[in-house]
Design an enzyme around this catalytic site. Structure first.
Site, PDB file in Angstrom:
ATOM      1  N   ASP A  92       0.341  -1.434  -0.754  1.00 40.90           N
ATOM      2  CA  ASP A  92       0.186   0.093  -0.098  1.00 40.90           C
ATOM      3  C   ASP A  92       0.782   1.260   0.023  1.00 40.90           C
ATOM      4  O   ASP A  92       0.067   1.902  -0.845  1.00 40.90           O
ATOM      5  CB  ASP A  92      -1.269   0.059   1.525  1.00 40.90           C
ATOM      6  CG  ASP A  92      -1.911   0.894   0.562  1.00 40.90           C
ATOM      7  OD1 ASP A  92      -2.665   1.551  -0.438  1.00 40.90           O
ATOM      8  OD2 ASP A  92      -2.519   1.316   1.892  1.00 40.90           O
TER       9      ASP A  92
ATOM     10  N   CYS B 194     -19.834  -7.348 -11.681  1.00 40.04           N
ATOM     11  CA  CYS B 194     -21.225  -6.580 -10.967  1.00 40.04           C
ATOM     12  C   CYS B 194     -22.273  -6.283 -12.022  1.00 40.04           C
ATOM     13  O   CYS B 194     -23.359  -5.945 -11.068  1.00 40.04           O
ATOM     14  CB  CYS B 194     -20.021  -4.418 -11.447  1.00 40.04           C
ATOM     15  SG  CYS B 194     -19.364  -4.451  -9.878  1.00 40.04           S
TER      16      CYS B 194
ATOM     17  N   CYS C 110     -23.920   5.808  -1.860  1.00 30.36           N
ATOM     18  CA  CYS C 110     -22.790   7.110  -1.166  1.00 30.36           C
ATOM     19  C   CYS C 110     -23.493   8.372  -0.714  1.00 30.36           C
ATOM     20  O   CYS C 110     -24.357   8.983  -1.392  1.00 30.36           O
ATOM     21  CB  CYS C 110     -21.600   7.740  -2.649  1.00 30.36           C
ATOM     22  SG  CYS C 110     -20.320   8.740  -1.984  1.00 30.36           S
TER      23      CYS C 110
ATOM     24  N   CYS D 233     -15.322   5.531   5.483  1.00 32.54           N
ATOM     25  CA  CYS D 233     -15.969   5.354   5.529  1.00 32.54           C
ATOM     26  C   CYS D 233     -15.969   3.413   4.638  1.00 32.54           C
ATOM     27  O   CYS D 233     -15.341   3.135   3.883  1.00 32.54           O
ATOM     28  CB  CYS D 233     -17.137   5.894   4.338  1.00 32.54           C
ATOM     29  SG  CYS D 233     -18.131   5.471   3.754  1.00 32.54           S
TER      30      CYS D 233
END
Length: 379
Positions: free
Chosen positions: A132, A186, A196, A239
């Protein structure tokens, strides 16, 4: 080479990795083009390091010219219960699932090094490990390796682990057969886009980080725009909404790695307790946690916004002292929180007592903007 691959997979499984796939450093043109567009549109916000290191990020060979193969590894960190439940508990701060346990960078990197040492020892190969923090496009590489696909929320989705995978990579000089890329599953689903709170997705597969609550509460070191504050709710660090709502999570099992389990003090932290943290206590509470990287003042900024959204007047005496904080960003959010919790008469009286002594323009602007709604000081 198949025997070497099998040996690496066994080593990785023994180290605690849940999924291991192989890919190469080439054919990264499409992800590189998406990154270029993201940067050109300014959607990276204040994350200047993304632009500064974009060339290294676009091409793994730029990062390490000797690399022949890339081993992509994932660790499951799925929570036992959906984090969306916490959003209704407005007296507590909601910390992103990934940050409730020990810092995943430390856990994953230690395990990567264990596997890399075995590869180097048993196969005389060069190795480098990344988690990362290096300019590596982990999600596109993981998709190319077949671990999952990048969903409409731009995060990696796995058929086995849903949206809950920590990724790491081992670059090696070994020439290993690659796995097939995973297809996009998806379909017509747009759950992640519709949930969102701040409309951070301009289109499917596109993210504007400047509107993302994770960016605002973790990366952004400024005054959070008023249009986002109510939408933040009690989210004080990150979030999980777009991750948690993904239908593929139904196949995910709870994380087995103990280091990813929620620490008691981070599971349901009371906003009042968090607001009382000074610098030493902040560093103590969040020792070994990624939350510490945000810094105490910006964390308190987030807590004040959550308190402003709590509709709990009991916090007023705890917020008032923050009007004396050294950092103007903290003072400004204390103003906003008091405006949200006080009656117009109380707020105007509070402004009368503090406004004249305020020297920072942004904080005075916060007072003025709220005063227009609260009405003049009653005298």
């Amino acid at each position: 080479m198949s025997e070497i691959r099998d040996h690496i997979i066994r080593c990785a499984r023994d180290a605690g990795f849940d999924t291991i796939r192989f890919t190469g450093p080439d054919q990264m043109d499409a992800p590189a083009a998406r990154l270029e567009q993201f940067l050109e549109l300014g959607r990276h916000g204040d994350m200047t390091w993304m632009a500064e290191k974009k060339d290294r990020r676009k091409n793994p060979r730029t990062l390490w010219p000797e690399v022949r193969s890339i081993i992509m590894l994932g660790m499951n960190y799925a929570p036992r219960r959906t984090p969306l439940e916490r959003l209704a508990q407005m007296h507590t701060g909601n910390i992103s699932v990934y940050a409730r346990g020990r810092d995943y960078h430390d856990i994953v990197k230690k395990k990567l090094k264990t596997v890399a040492r075995q590869i180097h020892r048993d196969h005389a190969a060069g190795v480098k490990v990344f988690v990362d923090t290096a300019p590596v496009m982990e999600k596109p590489l993981a998709a190319k390796a077949g671990i999952g696909w990048q969903g409409k929320h731009t995060n990696l989705v796995s058929r086995e682990y849903g949206s809950w995978l920590f990724l790491g990579s081992i670059f090696t000089t070994l020439d290993l057969p690659p796995d097939r890329a995973e297809k996009d599953h998806c379909g017509s689903c747009r759950n992640c886009l519709d949930i969102c709170p701040t409309n951070a997705f301009p289109a499917p597969y596109q993210l504007d980080a400047r509107r993302c609550i994770s960016y605002l509460t973790i990366e952004y070191k400024g005054h959070i725009a008023e249009e986002f504050r109510s939408a933040m709710g009690n989210r004080i660090y990150g979030c999980d909404d777009c991750l948690a709502v993904c239908p593929w999570n139904k196949f995910a099992k709870a994380a087995a790695e103990a280091g990813f389990f929620s620490r008691v003090e981070l599971d349901h932290p009371d906003l009042g307790d968090l607001l009382g943290l000074d610098e030493p206590s902040f560093r103590q509470v969040f020792s070994g946690s990624p939350v510490k990287r945000t810094g105490r003042d910006y964390f308190i900024r987030n807590v004040l916004i959550a308190i402003g959204n709590s509709n709990n007047r009991n916090y007023i005496p705890l917020v008032k002292p923050k009007l004396q904080e050294e950092n103007p960003i903290v003072r400004a959010m204390a103003v906003w929180a008091l405006f949200r919790l006080m009656t117009p008469r109380e707020f105007s009286a509070c402004r009368h007592d503090h406004y004249a002594r305020e020297t920072d323009l942004a904080v005075r602007t916060e007072w003025d903007r709220a005063e227009k709604t609260a009405g003049p000081y009653p005298g």
